[in-house]
Design a protein around this motif. Structure first.
Motif, PDB file in Angstrom:
ATOM      1  N   ARG A   1      -7.967  11.532 -12.946  1.00 26.05           N
ATOM      2  CA  ARG A   1      -6.509  11.341 -12.899  1.00 26.05           C
ATOM      3  C   ARG A   1      -5.851  11.766 -14.208  1.00 26.05           C
ATOM      4  NH1 ARG A   1      -7.187   5.932 -10.542  1.00 26.05           N
ATOM      5  NH2 ARG A   1      -6.685   5.220 -12.624  1.00 26.05           N
ATOM      6  N   ALA A   2      -6.560  11.607 -15.326  1.00 25.59           N
ATOM      7  CA  ALA A   2      -6.010  11.980 -16.636  1.00 25.59           C
ATOM      8  C   ALA A   2      -6.023  13.498 -16.848  1.00 25.59           C
ATOM      9  CB  ALA A   2      -6.800  11.292 -17.746  1.00 25.59           C
TER      10      ALA A   2
ATOM     11  N   LEU B   1      -5.256  14.637 -33.009  1.00 25.38           N
ATOM     12  CA  LEU B   1      -4.946  14.134 -31.676  1.00 25.38           C
ATOM     13  C   LEU B   1      -5.621  12.801 -31.399  1.00 25.38           C
ATOM     14  CD1 LEU B   1      -5.162  17.299 -29.418  1.00 25.38           C
ATOM     15  CD2 LEU B   1      -3.161  15.885 -29.807  1.00 25.38           C
ATOM     16  N   SER B   2      -6.845  12.634 -31.892  1.00 24.67           N
ATOM     17  CA  SER B   2      -7.625  11.453 -31.531  1.00 24.67           C
ATOM     18  C   SER B   2      -7.285  10.224 -32.350  1.00 24.67           C
ATOM     19  CB  SER B   2      -9.118  11.756 -31.664  1.00 24.67           C
ATOM     20  OG  SER B   2      -9.452  12.014 -33.007  1.00 24.67           O
ATOM     21  N   GLN B   3      -6.409  10.358 -33.328  1.00 26.26           N
ATOM     22  CA  GLN B   3      -6.039   9.257 -34.212  1.00 26.26           C
ATOM     23  C   GLN B   3      -5.653   8.012 -33.406  1.00 26.26           C
ATOM     24  OE1 GLN B   3      -6.665  10.483 -37.092  1.00 26.26           O
ATOM     25  NE2 GLN B   3      -6.055   8.883 -38.449  1.00 26.26           N
ATOM     26  N   GLY B   4      -6.542   7.021 -33.313  1.00 23.45           N
ATOM     27  CA  GLY B   4      -6.247   5.741 -32.673  1.00 23.45           C
ATOM     28  C   GLY B   4      -6.084   5.801 -31.162  1.00 23.45           C
ATOM     29  N   LYS B   5      -6.564   6.837 -30.507  1.00 26.56           N
ATOM     30  CA  LYS B   5      -6.388   6.964 -29.065  1.00 26.56           C
ATOM     31  C   LYS B   5      -7.711   6.781 -28.339  1.00 26.56           C
ATOM     32  CE  LYS B   5      -2.417   9.899 -29.364  1.00 26.56           C
ATOM     33  NZ  LYS B   5      -1.675  10.972 -28.776  1.00 26.56           N
ATOM     34  N   ASN B   6      -7.601   6.329 -27.083  1.00 27.73           N
ATOM     35  CA  ASN B   6      -8.818   6.248 -26.283  1.00 27.73           C
ATOM     36  C   ASN B   6      -9.053   7.589 -25.600  1.00 27.73           C
ATOM     37  OD1 ASN B   6      -7.404   6.453 -23.830  1.00 27.73           O
ATOM     38  ND2 ASN B   6      -7.398   4.263 -23.472  1.00 27.73           N
ATOM     39  N   GLY B   7     -10.181   7.726 -24.954  1.00 32.91           N
ATOM     40  CA  GLY B   7     -10.549   8.988 -24.345  1.00 32.91           C
ATOM     41  C   GLY B   7      -9.582   9.469 -23.282  1.00 32.91           C
ATOM     42  N   LEU B   8      -9.030   8.560 -22.481  1.00 29.37           N
ATOM     43  CA  LEU B   8      -8.103   8.959 -21.423  1.00 29.37           C
ATOM     44  C   LEU B   8      -6.823   9.538 -22.009  1.00 29.37           C
ATOM     45  CD1 LEU B   8      -8.596   5.977 -18.955  1.00 29.37           C
ATOM     46  CD2 LEU B   8      -9.543   8.280 -18.779  1.00 29.37           C
ATOM     47  N   GLU B   9      -6.302   8.909 -23.061  1.00 26.61           N
ATOM     48  CA  GLU B   9      -5.101   9.434 -23.711  1.00 26.61           C
ATOM     49  C   GLU B   9      -5.383  10.790 -24.343  1.00 26.61           C
ATOM     50  OE1 GLU B   9      -3.805   6.458 -26.483  1.00 26.61           O
ATOM     51  OE2 GLU B   9      -2.610   5.436 -24.980  1.00 26.61           O
TER      52      GLU B   9
ATOM     53  N   ASP C   1      -3.509  14.308 -23.671  1.00 24.00           N
ATOM     54  CA  ASP C   1      -2.936  15.105 -24.762  1.00 24.00           C
ATOM     55  C   ASP C   1      -3.446  16.543 -24.719  1.00 24.00           C
ATOM     56  OD1 ASP C   1      -1.521  12.917 -25.665  1.00 24.00           O
ATOM     57  OD2 ASP C   1      -2.803  12.539 -27.405  1.00 24.00           O
ATOM     58  N   PHE C   2      -4.756  16.704 -24.542  1.00 26.86           N
ATOM     59  CA  PHE C   2      -5.319  18.053 -24.465  1.00 26.86           C
ATOM     60  C   PHE C   2      -4.730  18.826 -23.290  1.00 26.86           C
ATOM     61  CE2 PHE C   2      -9.221  16.733 -27.006  1.00 26.86           C
ATOM     62  CZ  PHE C   2      -8.870  17.491 -28.110  1.00 26.86           C
ATOM     63  N   GLN C   3      -4.557  18.158 -22.147  1.00 22.29           N
ATOM     64  CA  GLN C   3      -3.989  18.824 -20.977  1.00 22.29           C
ATOM     65  C   GLN C   3      -2.529  19.208 -21.210  1.00 22.29           C
ATOM     66  OE1 GLN C   3      -5.443  20.079 -18.280  1.00 22.29           O
ATOM     67  NE2 GLN C   3      -7.369  19.414 -19.159  1.00 22.29           N
ATOM     68  N   ALA C   4      -1.791  18.377 -21.949  1.00 19.61           N
ATOM     69  CA  ALA C   4      -0.398  18.706 -22.264  1.00 19.61           C
ATOM     70  C   ALA C   4      -0.319  19.932 -23.175  1.00 19.61           C
ATOM     71  CB  ALA C   4       0.290  17.510 -22.918  1.00 19.61           C
ATOM     72  N   LEU C   5      -1.245  20.021 -24.123  1.00 23.72           N
ATOM     73  CA  LEU C   5      -1.264  21.149 -25.058  1.00 23.72           C
ATOM     74  C   LEU C   5      -1.820  22.416 -24.430  1.00 23.72           C
ATOM     75  CD1 LEU C   5      -2.471  19.389 -28.316  1.00 23.72           C
ATOM     76  CD2 LEU C   5      -0.240  20.440 -27.933  1.00 23.72           C
ATOM     77  N   SER C   6      -2.797  22.251 -23.560  1.00 25.08           N
ATOM     78  CA  SER C   6      -3.462  23.407 -22.961  1.00 25.08           C
ATOM     79  C   SER C   6      -3.782  23.104 -21.493  1.00 25.08           C
ATOM     80  CB  SER C   6      -4.742  23.704 -23.740  1.00 25.08           C
ATOM     81  OG  SER C   6      -5.365  24.846 -23.239  1.00 25.08           O
ATOM     82  N   PRO C   7      -2.767  23.216 -20.622  1.00 22.86           N
ATOM     83  CA  PRO C   7      -2.991  22.906 -19.204  1.00 22.86           C
ATOM     84  C   PRO C   7      -4.151  23.726 -18.630  1.00 22.86           C
ATOM     85  CG  PRO C   7      -0.659  23.245 -19.652  1.00 22.86           C
ATOM     86  CD  PRO C   7      -1.408  23.655 -20.902  1.00 22.86           C
TER      87      PRO C   7
END
Length: 169
Positions: free
Chosen positions: A47-48, A8-16, A20-26
């Motif tokens: 907000r994220a 998931l963290s591949q090339g992403k900043n913390g907000l993204e 992603d985590f919220q999309a996978l596990s609300p």
């Protein structure tokens, strides 16, 4: 979850990553522990989908309080940040009235940070999987919001800001 956190963290900043985590596990209780100034990051984290934000220098007692609060389903931010958010919510103070950098969207802020690290438009586009044209549009929006006239002024501003934040890595 089918993806690992390293995938998931591949090339992403913390907000993204939070999104992603919220999309996978609300509802996943996420507490961000950071060295970065909460006045710029805490609201973005919330907000994220994050449930709390604490600065590393707060110490063990406050950190344990933050962890407990987030695990109980509550939101944790410092007393000062909580007061600032309530002032904005109550209409007594306009949002983003502090630093002009606070007016940037999350994507603009991400590009702003990368510019401050000395990255060029093409490099930023590749890193964020965007077109060069999209990055150029974001740069123009950033210049407008910061009331800067030229690209040179933008670069000077981003580098100075990054150095002041200790993020010029």
């Amino acid at each position: 979850m089918t993806s690992t956190s390293s995938e998931l963290s591949q090339g992403k900043n913390g907000l993204e990553l939070i999104k992603d985590f919220q999309a996978l596990s609300p509802g996943l209780p996420i507490l961000v522990i950071s060295m970065h100034d909460e006045s710029l990051y805490a609201e973005r984290v919330l907000r994220a989908g994050g449930r709390g934000y604490i600065m590393k220098q707060e110490g063990g007692k406050k950190l344990m309080q933050a962890i407990r609060q987030v695990l109980e389903g509550k939101i944790y931010v410092s007393e000062k940040m909580s007061a600032d958010i309530l002032e904005i919510f109550s209409g007594r103070r306009a949002g983003a009235e502090g630093s002009p950098v606070e007016k940037l969207t999350d994507r603009e802020f991400e590009i702003f940070q990368l510019l401050g690290q000395g990255r060029g438009t093409r490099d930023i586009a590749e890193k964020l999987h965007l077109s060069v044209k999209t990055v150029e549009v974001h740069r123009a929006n950033i210049k407008g919001k910061l009331k800067l006239k030229s690209s040179a002024e933008l670069i000077r501003f981003t580098v100075r800001w990054s150095e002041s934040q200790g993020t010029n890595a």
